[in-house]
Write a protein that holds these residues in place. Structure first.
Motif, mmCIF file in Angstrom:
data_model
loop_
_atom_site.group_PDB
_atom_site.id
_atom_site.type_symbol
_atom_site.label_atom_id
_atom_site.label_comp_id
_atom_site.label_asym_id
_atom_site.label_seq_id
_atom_site.Cartn_x
_atom_site.Cartn_y
_atom_site.Cartn_z
ATOM 1 N N GLU A 224 0.929 -1.229 0.035
ATOM 2 C CA GLU A 224 0.040 0.046 -0.021
ATOM 3 C C GLU A 224 0.671 1.090 0.009
ATOM 4 N N THR A 225 0.423 2.328 -0.756
ATOM 5 C CA THR A 225 1.164 3.589 -0.593
ATOM 6 C C THR A 225 0.294 4.470 -0.438
ATOM 7 N N ALA A 226 0.648 5.574 0.654
ATOM 8 C CA ALA A 226 -0.234 6.554 1.208
ATOM 9 C C ALA A 226 -0.287 7.833 0.207
ATOM 10 N N GLY A 227 -1.345 7.750 -0.475
ATOM 11 C CA GLY A 227 -1.715 8.887 -1.022
ATOM 12 C C GLY A 227 -2.987 9.579 -0.504
ATOM 13 N N TYR A 228 -2.777 10.791 -0.282
ATOM 14 C CA TYR A 228 -4.039 11.560 0.547
ATOM 15 C C TYR A 228 -4.713 12.360 -0.194
ATOM 16 N N PHE A 229 -5.829 12.648 -0.055
ATOM 17 C CA PHE A 229 -6.573 13.732 -0.569
ATOM 18 C C PHE A 229 -6.019 15.125 0.039
ATOM 19 N N ASP A 230 -5.798 16.119 -0.340
ATOM 20 C CA ASP A 230 -5.174 17.312 0.317
ATOM 21 C C ASP A 230 -6.251 18.024 1.214
ATOM 22 N N GLY A 231 -7.441 17.813 0.919
ATOM 23 C CA GLY A 231 -8.421 18.382 1.924
ATOM 24 C C GLY A 231 -8.810 17.765 3.013
ATOM 25 N N CYS A 232 -8.290 16.595 3.075
ATOM 26 C CA CYS A 232 -8.508 15.816 4.564
ATOM 27 C C CYS A 232 -7.162 15.106 4.916
ATOM 28 N N LEU A 233 -6.150 15.786 4.849
ATOM 29 C CA LEU A 233 -4.774 15.382 5.194
ATOM 30 C C LEU A 233 -4.774 14.989 6.769
ATOM 31 N N PRO A 234 -4.164 13.979 7.067
ATOM 32 C CA PRO A 234 -3.775 13.685 8.794
ATOM 33 C C PRO A 234 -3.157 14.821 9.474
#
Length: 445
Positions: A224-234
């Motif tokens: 798995e690779t961690a691609g995040y949606f910028d509007g909901c970043l941890p």
């Protein structure tokens, strides 16, 4: 007799789609696997359960694109907006709701509709005939996701989405925290004091960042690779981008005055937003996280005012599945290889509660029109709904496609405005045009 429209998934998009189909006079079978088959994020089997924030974001339909989307959904008789308005909570200029009352009301409305049948059970394969809308959202079950991947000839794209924690209000130290909406925004006193604010000095903030960066995080599985949606970043991902990132993001202190120490400017502020009508629960705004549960409690109790906090729900992270819509969907939200299948909601590559419900609204209206022997095109690209559909079905570049919230950057420029203008002039021009064009579309839809 017209064959029923089948809808898979009773989230925000599926619920809205079901309502629109039924309101058009076509029977609906709404398939929902919950509660028999659960997900890590859902707690109930209710329709339109909100699993992340309880906010539909800005309700300003003049200066904000998502507010314009609210306006369009209300104009189209949207169930989601009607129930959100009925169960709204004070939240300044935002539309926040009591999440349990909201989803309960959506469920009751659908169950009471004579043309809606809610069918329990998991759909694990894509049907080969009939008229279907797939609205399974970011937590599409593994079996159905595999079936979609097999049908499309490519794996669905995915990124990781995170959930913010919820705090019991009675455990917040109001001797440290205070109530105030940013810039005192809101028409009523309740709206102007809708948020609870926890102030931080520079020393508090630096200590919090240190604890956040050092905390134990959820590990991804192999491959798995961690691609995040910028509007909901941890928040820890934001902190890794620079120590001041949070202070200029969800923890910015602007527009706030510490009621206990008005002469002292906070270095940073943590805001909590009311999460239910009773005012007993508050969620920590912008604090999506992938920290492990024990670490969350330890780190969040470093925040002044939350030192004795009790958590009704801790944050979490989950896989969010979506299609490469520009390649796979046509402008009627149909799957190109199998046009009897429509898709709606976050699985189409829109991001956000309102955007998901809006795609459900359009998919439902399009499916109902088709069932009645008509063809319904999407609204013009000058409208909020039309701009979203255009973006996900061809406006975006397929090779780099990522989920997108509605925003004015998706709207075509307003003709005749002459040169570069400020947003105070440009944004009302967008929304004025959108209202007119959407009303004209709606009159013929």
């Amino acid at each position: 007799m017209t064959e029923p429209v089948h809808i898979v998934g009773a989230g925000l998009a599926g619920s809205e789609a079901a309502w629109q189909v039924a309101q058009a006079g076509v029977a609906v079978r709404l398939h929902e696997m919950r509660p028999a088959v659960g997900t890590f994020a859902h707690r109930t089997g209710d329709c339109a359960e909100m699993v992340c924030s309880n906010s539909f974001r800005s309700d300003d339909d003049v200066m904000n694109a998502v507010g314009q989307l609210h306006w369009e959904m209300r104009a189209a008789g949207g169930l989601v907006m009607a129930m959100a308005d009925r169960h709204r909570l004070p939240a300044g200029g935002a539309l926040a709701v009591d999440r349990d009352a909201f989803s309960g009301a959506v469920t009751a409305a659908l169950r009471a509709h004579p043309l809606v049948e809610i069918v329990p059970g998991e759909i694990t394969q894509l049907p080969r005939a009939g008229r279907w809308i797939i609205a399974t959202g970011p937590l599409t079950s593994g079996a159905l996701a595999a079936a979609i991947a097999a049908e499309t000839g490519a794996e669905a794209l995915a990124f990781f989405d995170a959930i913010a924690p919820i705090v019991h209000a009675e455990t917040i130290d109001m001797g440290v925290a205070w109530r105030q909406s940013r810039y005192d925004k809101g028409e009523t006193e309740a709206e102007r004091t809708a948020y609870i604010n926890c102030p931080m000095t520079r020393e508090d903030y630096e200590g919090f960042i240190d604890a956040l960066l050092a905390a134990e995080k959820t590990e991804f599985r192999e491959g798995e690779t961690a691609g995040y949606f910028d509007g909901c970043l941890p928040i820890e991902v934001m902190a890794e981008r620079g120590r001041d990132t949070l202070r200029h993001g969800p923890m910015k202190p602007v527009g706030l005055t510490n009621a206990h120490r008005p002469a002292e400017k906070p270095f940073a502020v943590v805001q909590l937003r009311r999460d239910n009508a009773l005012g007993t629960l508050y969620n920590i705004v912008g604090f999506q996280t992938k920290m492990k549960y024990g670490a969350q409690v330890e780190v969040f109790r470093c925040i002044p005012g939350l030192q004795d906090a009790s958590f009704a729900r801790l944050g979490g992270i989950h896989r969010n599945t979506f299609l490469n819509a520009p390649r796979l969907l046509d402008d009627r939200l149909r799957l190109r290889p199998a046009p009897h299948l429509r898709f709606a909601g976050q699985i189409t590559g829109v991001e956000g509660y309102v955007e998901s419900a809006a795609m459900g609204l359009l998919a439902g209206r399009m499916a109902a029109a088709e069932a009645l022997g008509r063809d319904l095109a999407a609204p013009p690209g000058t409208t909020a709904m039309g701009a979203l559909v255009h973006h996900i079905t061809g406006g975006a570049e397929a090779k780099t496609f990522q989920p997108m919230n509605v925003n004015f950057g998706l709207f075509p420029p307003v003709e005749g405005r002459g040169g570069r203008r400020g947003r105070k002039d440009r944004y009302p021009a967008y929304t004025d045009r959108a209202k007119q064009d959407f009303s004209e579309w709606l009159a013929t839809a």
